[in-house]
Design an enzyme around this catalytic site. Structure first.
Site, PDB file in Angstrom:
ATOM      1  N   GLN A  28       0.767  -1.241   0.000  1.00 60.15           N
ATOM      2  CA  GLN A  28       0.000   0.000   0.000  1.00 60.15           C
ATOM      3  C   GLN A  28       0.798   1.291   0.000  1.00 60.15           C
ATOM      4  OE1 GLN A  28      -3.529   2.221   2.596  1.00 60.15           O
ATOM      5  NE2 GLN A  28      -3.059   0.102   3.008  1.00 60.15           N
ATOM      6  N   GLU A  55       0.804  -0.984   8.807  1.00 64.46           N
ATOM      7  CA  GLU A  55      -0.043   0.182   9.065  1.00 64.46           C
ATOM      8  C   GLU A  55      -0.224   0.472  10.545  1.00 64.46           C
ATOM      9  OE1 GLU A  55      -2.404   3.324   9.068  1.00 64.46           O
ATOM     10  OE2 GLU A  55      -1.748   2.536   7.142  1.00 64.46           O
ATOM     11  N   ASP A  95       0.254   3.857   5.984  1.00 65.20           N
ATOM     12  CA  ASP A  95       0.595   3.436   4.625  1.00 65.20           C
ATOM     13  C   ASP A  95       0.298   4.519   3.599  1.00 65.20           C
ATOM     14  OD1 ASP A  95       1.733   0.858   4.759  1.00 65.20           O
ATOM     15  OD2 ASP A  95      -0.195  -0.037   5.167  1.00 65.20           O
ATOM     16  N   GLY A 148      -8.783  21.122  17.353  1.00 68.34           N
ATOM     17  CA  GLY A 148      -8.413  22.478  16.970  1.00 68.34           C
ATOM     18  C   GLY A 148      -8.612  23.528  18.046  1.00 68.34           C
ATOM     19  N   GLY A 149      -8.927  23.091  19.256  1.00 72.10           N
ATOM     20  CA  GLY A 149      -9.113  24.049  20.339  1.00 72.10           C
ATOM     21  C   GLY A 149     -10.542  24.509  20.517  1.00 72.10           C
TER      22      GLY A 149
END
Length: 423
Positions: free
Chosen positions: A16, A138, A167, A246-247
């Site tokens: 992959q 993976e 991957d 993201g806060g």
């Protein structure tokens, strides 16, 4: 003209991570020549078979727009062909186990001798250091790159994600390294090595968690649900469930039909800029002026109650209705889309993000298309090659073998069971 038209890529990748990289280069117009073991090919051709006698979806969805040759690189004739391929190609991409190319007699120094302009790009599990010889898959990459330790619920074991960030994520990083090296070659005239360790790629995708690790050293992470519940933090970034990274406080909430539909959910973010509109939508206009709810800081210890109240509203709507109501108001929400819904999404098909491909062995199947759109280099997704399908074509048209030379290579068995019937 395609963006990478004229670039020849020698594809020594399998499974992959590497095929993701070379498929992206092929989508942008590079001539990708996939080298496969005679009679066997890429291991994924026969993994997770759903149609007997046909290449698996695992293989077909990672090897579009490529040409395939069978090559026994251990034979004298095979080494001859490989040497000429290295002389001809601009890029060699490999994701063998560490040291495999050296054992074949084609380490970096030898490759540079053959073609000083070639770019050799490699995926490895780890970069230089104590683990550089370890084999990585993976989920190992997700664990070693910091993803698993920060994914899941704080009172449960670490969790890997269904997104193949180890991957496919590393393959995308490697492709960027290759085109960067190609650009530098236009000035330097020299090739170079490009290395993309899977651990590094995963960590790059987890950068916000490394950000939080440093913030944690000076105080608690106030946007995490854990803070609002009064639970002390340890010395490393905890698992945070479905909190926003993201806060901005965010959760996955139930929508109408959740009792029978495992994907009847929406992601809802209580962004400060949209707070007053959120209050109006959920029928809590009084919260706009209530000192316990009016500011982000005041809301932190009350997030569980706030999201439970929002969920009471979302449970009266299906996930698309929530989107239709909130989106015009700039309230950040997003439906949890199942793979079935994505497969049937007409917009994704129109943009080429999901494509239908016809294959001579398996018929029509769905695949992901190119995730990057260039206005002057549109992508046409072509089916994956059959094993050794282009062996004669590459020997003749790319390497210039003709007549006796072509017969010699074919008769030696160095290129597997290549057939001349089509010639």
């Amino acid at each position: 003209m395609k963006a990478l038209e004229g670039v020849k890529v020698l594809d020594f990748t399998h499974v992959q991570s590497g095929p993701t990289c070379t498929q992206l280069l092929a989508w942008f117009g590079a001539d990708v020549i996939k080298v496969e073991r005679p009679g066997v090919g890429d291991a994924t051709r026969k993994q997770l078979i759903d149609k007997p006698g046909a290449d698996s979806l695992y293989f077909t969805m990672l090897n579009h727009n490529k040409r395939s040759i069978e090559l026994n690189s251990k034979s004298a004739e095979g080494k001859e062909v490989l040497t000429r391929l290295i002389e001809t190609c601009d890029v060699l991409v490999e994701n063998f186990a560490p040291g495999a190319l050296d054992r074949m007699g084609f380490g970096w120094e030898r490759i540079q001798e053959i073609n000083p302009r070639i770019i050799m790009a490699s995926v490895k599990g780890f970069g230089p250091g104590k683990y550089e010889d370890c084999k990585v898959y993976e989920n190992i990459a997700q664990c070693a790159g910091g993803s698993a330790s920060t994914t899941g619920w704080r009172d449960d074991r670490p969790l890997v994600t269904g997104a193949q960030i180890g991957d496919s994520g590393t393959g995308l990083h490697l492709a960027l390294g290759i085109v960067t090296a190609l650009y530098q070659r236009t000035h330097s005239g020299r090739g170079q090595r490009v290395l993309a360790p899977m651990q590094d790629g995963v960590l790059n995708l987890c950068r916000v968690k490394l950000r939080d690790q440093q913030r944690l050293e000076v105080g608690p992470l106030e946007e995490y649900s854990q803070y609002g519940e009064g639970i002390p933090f340890g010395d490393s970034v905890p698992r945070a469930g479905n909190d926003s990274g993201g806060g901005q406080p965010g959760r996955i909430l139930k929508c109408k039909g959740w009792e029978t539909d495992p994907n009847a959910y929406t992601y809802f973010i209580t962004q400060a800029a949209a707070w007053e509109k959120v209050c109006d939508v959920i029928g809590k206009p009084e919260w706009k002026d209530d000192l316990d709810y009016a500011t982000p800081k005041a809301r932190l210890p009350r997030l569980n109650h706030i999201f439970a109240t929002i969920e009471e509203w979302t449970m009266t709507k299906d996930k698309f209705e929530v989107m239709a109501i909130c989106n015009p108001l700039d309230i950040p929400v997003g439906p949890i889309l199942s793979m079935k819904e994505i497969a049937e999404d007409e917009d994704l098909r129109k943009t080429g993000t999901v494509v239908e491909v016809d294959h001579p062995e398996r018929g029509k199947y769905l695949s992901v298309g190119c995730p990057i759109k260039l206005s002057d280099s549109p992508v046409e997704v072509e089916r994956s090659p059959l094993l050794g399908e282009h062996t004669v074509e590459v020997l003749r048209d790319v390497l210039g073998y003709d007549g006796e030379g072509l017969a010699r290579i074919l008769d030696s068995g160095a290129v597997g069971a290549a057939k001349l019937a089509a010639e």
